[in-house]
Enzyme design. Structure first.
Site, PDB file in Angstrom:
ATOM      1  N   SER A  39       0.829  -1.202   0.000  1.00 39.10           N
ATOM      2  CA  SER A  39       0.000   0.000   0.000  1.00 39.10           C
ATOM      3  C   SER A  39       0.870   1.260   0.000  1.00 39.10           C
ATOM      4  O   SER A  39       1.643   1.462  -0.932  1.00 39.10           O
ATOM      5  CB  SER A  39      -0.953  -0.054   1.198  1.00 39.10           C
ATOM      6  OG  SER A  39      -1.973   0.905   1.091  1.00 39.10           O
ATOM      7  N   ASP A 123      -9.196  -6.644  -3.940  1.00 36.64           N
ATOM      8  CA  ASP A 123      -8.666  -5.414  -3.341  1.00 36.64           C
ATOM      9  C   ASP A 123      -9.426  -4.215  -3.895  1.00 36.64           C
ATOM     10  O   ASP A 123      -9.260  -3.839  -5.063  1.00 36.64           O
ATOM     11  CB  ASP A 123      -7.175  -5.282  -3.642  1.00 36.64           C
ATOM     12  CG  ASP A 123      -6.516  -4.129  -2.894  1.00 36.64           C
ATOM     13  OD1 ASP A 123      -7.230  -3.227  -2.429  1.00 36.64           O
ATOM     14  OD2 ASP A 123      -5.281  -4.139  -2.782  1.00 36.64           O
ATOM     15  N   HIS A 158      -6.960  -6.291   0.453  1.00 33.94           N
ATOM     16  CA  HIS A 158      -5.854  -5.336   0.548  1.00 33.94           C
ATOM     17  C   HIS A 158      -4.963  -5.749   1.707  1.00 33.94           C
ATOM     18  O   HIS A 158      -5.246  -5.425   2.870  1.00 33.94           O
ATOM     19  CB  HIS A 158      -6.422  -3.933   0.761  1.00 33.94           C
ATOM     20  CG  HIS A 158      -5.395  -2.848   0.686  1.00 33.94           C
ATOM     21  ND1 HIS A 158      -4.754  -2.515  -0.482  1.00 33.94           N
ATOM     22  CD2 HIS A 158      -4.899  -2.013   1.640  1.00 33.94           C
ATOM     23  CE1 HIS A 158      -3.918  -1.514  -0.258  1.00 33.94           C
ATOM     24  NE2 HIS A 158      -3.983  -1.204   1.033  1.00 33.94           N
TER      25      HIS A 158
END
Length: 330
Positions: A39, A123, A158
């Site tokens: 991320s 995600d 995610h």
């Protein structure tokens, strides 16, 4: 968990219980370092690879986008998460200007670098088209297709993916570590990242014998850098015994810093077992929250200032100084 592994884990945790040490130094080559992240850590990893391409041999990008995607603005982060992101060619042109001005290393180094990219099909935080743009950026920048591995088939949320630890595969929830099965086995993302970067590796250790060092980041943290007081580094026994080692920097995501999720990332992300048997020091630098950074993210949009994506960016300088220090022993 087997008894031997349990005792090893207790020993690792005990090593972090005392006061933070200065960052130690071992033998190695600073030009064989690498970086990966999830991320915001993935966006930061791309920045680091591009800015320091002369010494960083590869990058792992888990749910991250192309270099300078947000164009130096918080408002630019929306397109770099939900899409569509800026065109890769536009971003590459900007990177070429930065290189020409001496703010980042020459892009020609990228022709010999290696890249791993990952986007979970579940995600919804950083969409696949954003990671697609990162893949296109690297291709346009001169990384041969044969040196890029891109996985986007897993039904993952995610998160960083592990063979057995964490949430269910499709989850998007703290501590942002998910276990996924793929082709009949647990998906070992840390191992795949390191093998993509460094080539063939020895099998990962079943009972690591190294130690986790909790070190002070204060000497590396400029004012306003949003770096935590302490970071962590996994030190294989071979490195402590004087053998030459390489450095891999593993960057957590937003809301995944140690002050929020404890040891989840630096113990369970999966890097340490592979590092232990392959002479790799794993650096786990840590952010913290600040007024400009309420979620403890790495700076991929400019909250530390306009130099954030260049070698002179406060966080970029800190990461490079820490990585170089780790292999600075004579």
């Amino acid at each position: 968990m087997k008894r031997k592994s349990w005792f090893c884990l207790l020993a690792l945790l005990a090593a972090t219980a005392g006061a933070a040490e200065p960052l130690p130094a071992f033998h190695g080559d600073p030009k064989q370092s690498s970086v990966s992240g999830l991320s915001s850590g993935a966006f930061m990893a791309v920045q680091y690879q591009i800015a320091y391409s002369a010494s960083v041999v590869g990058v792992g990008v888990v749910a991250g986008g192309p270099y300078y995607c947000a164009l130096g603005s918080l408002s630019g982060t929306t397109a770099c998460m939900s899409g569509p992101p800026p065109q890769a060619g536009q971003l590459l042109a900007g990177a070429a200007q930065f290189a020409a001005a001496g703010r980042i290393d020459p892009l020609t180094h990228l022709a010999t670098r290696r890249v791993y990219l990952f986007s979970g099909s579940q995600d919804n935080t950083v969409k696949t088209q954003v990671v697609d743009a990162a893949a296109e950026f690297f291709r346009l920048a001169g990384v041969p297709a044969s040196q890029i591995a891109y996985e986007r088939r897993l039904p993952a949320g995610h998160a960083q993916i592990t063979p057995a630890y964490g949430n269910a595969c499709g989850a998007t929830a703290s501590p942002y570590l998910n276990h996924c099965e793929w082709e009949g086995r647990g998906y070992d993302q840390a191992g795949l990242i390191l093998k993509q970067i460094y080539g063939a590796l020895l099998p990962k250790a079943q009972a690591p014998t190294g130690r986790l060092v909790r070190f002070s980041q204060k000497p590396y943290a400029a004012a306003g850098s949003s770096l935590a007081d302490e970071g962590f580094v996994y030190v294989p026994r071979a490195c402590a015994d004087g053998e030459a080692c390489r450095v891999h920097i593993a960057l957590h995501g937003c809301q995944q810093y140690a002050g929020k999720v404890g040891d989840a990332f630096y113990v369970h992300a999966g890097y340490n077992d592979w590092a232990d048997s392959n002479h790799i020091l794993v650096l786990y630098p840590q952010t913290t929250v600040s007024a400009a950074n309420p979620q403890g993210c790495w700076d991929w949009f400019g909250y530390t200032g306009p130099a954030y994506a260049w070698r002179d960016g406060p966080q970029m300088r800190a990461l490079k100084a820490m990585a170089d220090r780790l292999v600075s022993a004579y």
